[in-house]
Design a protein around this motif. Structure first.
Motif, PDB file in Angstrom:
ATOM      1  N   HIS A 106       1.812  -0.918  -0.678  1.00  0.00           N
ATOM      2  CA  HIS A 106       2.556  -1.696  -1.667  1.00  0.00           C
ATOM      3  C   HIS A 106       1.599  -2.160  -2.757  1.00  0.00           C
ATOM      4  N   LEU A 107       1.750  -1.595  -3.937  1.00  0.00           N
ATOM      5  CA  LEU A 107       0.957  -2.019  -5.087  1.00  0.00           C
ATOM      6  C   LEU A 107       1.826  -2.933  -5.943  1.00  0.00           C
ATOM      7  N   GLN A 108       1.387  -4.172  -6.097  1.00  0.00           N
ATOM      8  CA  GLN A 108       2.122  -5.122  -6.927  1.00  0.00           C
ATOM      9  C   GLN A 108       1.381  -5.301  -8.237  1.00  0.00           C
ATOM     10  N   ALA A 109       2.088  -5.064  -9.328  1.00  0.00           N
ATOM     11  CA  ALA A 109       1.479  -5.243 -10.643  1.00  0.00           C
ATOM     12  C   ALA A 109       2.302  -6.262 -11.421  1.00  0.00           C
ATOM     13  N   GLU A 110       1.743  -6.612 -12.581  1.00  0.00           N
ATOM     14  CA  GLU A 110       2.352  -7.649 -13.424  1.00  0.00           C
ATOM     15  C   GLU A 110       3.816  -7.331 -13.769  1.00  0.00           C
ATOM     16  N   ARG A 111       4.068  -6.064 -14.111  1.00  0.00           N
ATOM     17  CA  ARG A 111       5.429  -5.725 -14.555  1.00  0.00           C
ATOM     18  C   ARG A 111       6.096  -4.672 -13.673  1.00  0.00           C
ATOM     19  N   GLY A 112       5.528  -4.407 -12.519  1.00  0.00           N
ATOM     20  CA  GLY A 112       6.139  -3.364 -11.706  1.00  0.00           C
ATOM     21  C   GLY A 112       5.588  -3.282 -10.298  1.00  0.00           C
ATOM     22  N   THR A 113       6.231  -2.443  -9.530  1.00  0.00           N
ATOM     23  CA  THR A 113       5.881  -2.297  -8.111  1.00  0.00           C
ATOM     24  C   THR A 113       5.888  -0.817  -7.751  1.00  0.00           C
ATOM     25  N   LEU A 114       4.912  -0.425  -6.957  1.00  0.00           N
ATOM     26  CA  LEU A 114       4.851   0.951  -6.457  1.00  0.00           C
ATOM     27  C   LEU A 114       4.735   0.868  -4.935  1.00  0.00           C
ATOM     28  N   VAL A 115       5.616   1.570  -4.242  1.00  0.00           N
ATOM     29  CA  VAL A 115       5.625   1.512  -2.779  1.00  0.00           C
ATOM     30  C   VAL A 115       5.567   2.932  -2.224  1.00  0.00           C
ATOM     31  N   VAL A 116       4.754   3.113  -1.189  1.00  0.00           N
ATOM     32  CA  VAL A 116       4.577   4.448  -0.610  1.00  0.00           C
ATOM     33  C   VAL A 116       4.734   4.371   0.911  1.00  0.00           C
ATOM     34  N   VAL A 117       5.534   5.275   1.451  1.00  0.00           N
ATOM     35  CA  VAL A 117       5.686   5.387   2.905  1.00  0.00           C
ATOM     36  C   VAL A 117       5.375   6.831   3.303  1.00  0.00           C
ATOM     37  N   PRO A 118       4.310   7.060   4.060  1.00  0.00           N
ATOM     38  CA  PRO A 118       4.035   8.429   4.520  1.00  0.00           C
ATOM     39  C   PRO A 118       5.132   8.921   5.457  1.00  0.00           C
ATOM     40  N   ALA A 119       5.502  10.175   5.294  1.00  0.00           N
ATOM     41  CA  ALA A 119       6.565  10.770   6.112  1.00  0.00           C
ATOM     42  C   ALA A 119       6.008  12.013   6.799  1.00  0.00           C
TER      43      ALA A 119
END
Lengths: 264, 117
Positions: free
Chosen positions: B73-86
């Motif tokens: 979970h990368l939290q940034a000032e104006r956005g979010t990026l989330v990664v789940v390995p499958a």
């Protein structure tokens, strides 16, 4: 690897009584698919309730889930029936080590080594425990605690789960002790800078603004990375029983402590 | 792989509050395998950066022998990026606003991963 897994699954489908579930469950566990791993282990235990290897598999999965108490109970029960079961000895050895019971860890791992002197995980585990046993107890010097300790003085996990590094991956303060690997301060510091640079690059290139923090949940621990100031990175590591929200609070307090220490 | 079931699962991720796009990404090279994106989201850039970030974080986790990273979970000032390995060396990636409901997004992303299993 997927083909191998498919072959195993097909074998299991053909013969549900086969012991191939042990391999399937272990692979699922290593892959982090813990719910599926639990289902496989419990299904195997239904068919083979007295199979120590099945109980051992289930205990390893429980450790990954964070249920150490049940894992300990299962391994203890295995040893009642099979006092030299190497999986149970290793499991209890590591649980003792994580609980700072170094004597207990030594007892279990030395017995495990006597069962299989070629098991490298036991050899490495024993090395780690023996180093911890012989590590001199630090007496407070006239100059006070080491700088690394001063950075996070008074904070929970200051001596094992907080790390402050500069932008080049050099350690400024703190220390990291990983559940299985022991002290990993320097190598983790080296890779941490790369991860943070990638976080910064991702946020910038995706027009998300400045990155604030990064959380990575791994099989045995959770990591929280943030930048207390423009030139430093802070890593907080805790076992998986610590919820993400609490981890974030710990990180905030540690970042504040780091900023204060850096300004001194 | 891009079955209707999979696409439906991906679509459900994008219904979560704050999510602007969800995709499947090849972990090794960051290539988009499947995607559901809102207008303006650069899927190929998100995919490449998410894969690279996941690799870097895995290096840290492997160095500490913590096992594979299961959630990022990368939290940034104006956005979010989330990664789940499958399974199958694929990453489930979601990108969205800073206010993204990460907990719900995670649940839906895990369902995508289950479809791949």
């Amino acid at each position: 690897m997927n083909d191998e897994f498919t072959t195993l699954a097909e074998e299991f489908a053909r013969d549900p009584k086969s012991l191939v579930f042990l391999e399937i469950g272990e692979r699922l566990r290593r892959d982090g698919r813990l719910e599926a791993a639990v289902r496989v282990a419990l299904s195997g235990l239904e068919r083979h309730p007295s199979l120590a290897a099945a109980h051992d598999l289930y205990a390893r999965i429980l450790v990954d889930i964070g249920d150490y108490d049940r894992a300990r109970q299962i391994w203890t029960n295995i040893l009642v029936r099979e006092p030299r079961h190497i999986g149970a000895l290793k499991g209890l050895g590591y649980l003792c080590f994580w609980a700072k019971d170094l004597d207990g860890a030594l007892d279990h791992l030395e017995l495990a080594l006597s069962v299989d002197p070629t098991d490298q995980s036991v050899v490495q585990g024993l090395k780690m425990v023996r180093e911890a046993v012989t590590e001199p107890v630090e007496e407070p010097s006239e100059d006070g605690p080491r700088p690394a300790d001063r950075a996070f003085r008074g904070l929970d996990g200051a001596g094992r789960g907080l790390l402050l590094v500069d932008a080049h991956g050099r350690v400024l303060g703190g220390r990291l002790d990983a559940p299985l690997a022991g002290e990993v301060t320097e190598p983790v510091a080296a890779y941490l800078a790369g991860a943070a640079q990638e976080a910064e690059r991702s946020a910038r290139m995706l027009d998300l603004g400045d990155w604030r923090w990064l959380v990575a949940e791994a099989a045995t621990a959770n990591l929280h990375v943030s930048a207390p100031d423009a030139d430093t990175l802070l890593l907080v590591m805790r076992d998986r029983s610590v919820p993400a929200g609490r981890l974030a609070r710990l990180a905030e307090r540690a970042a504040e402590a780091a900023r204060t220490w850096l300004e001194e | 792989m891009a079955s209707s079931r999979l696409q439906e699962a991906l679509d459900r991720v994008t219904v979560v509050g704050g999510v602007r796009g969800a995709m499947l990404v090849a972990a090794a090279d960051g290539i988009v395998v499947a995607e559901t994106l809102m207008e303006g989201v650069r899927g190929s850039a998100v995919a490449a950066l998410a894969a690279s970030l996941a690799r870097r974080c895995n290096l840290v986790a492997e160095t500490a022998e913590l096992g594979a990273v299961r959630f990022l979970h990368l939290q940034a000032e104006r956005g979010t990026l989330v990664v789940v390995p499958a399974p199958r060396e694929v990453l489930v990636v979601a990108v969205g606003s800073a206010e993204m409901n990460v907990g719900l997004a995670r649940l839906e992303m895990l369902k995508v991963a289950e479809v791949l299993a």
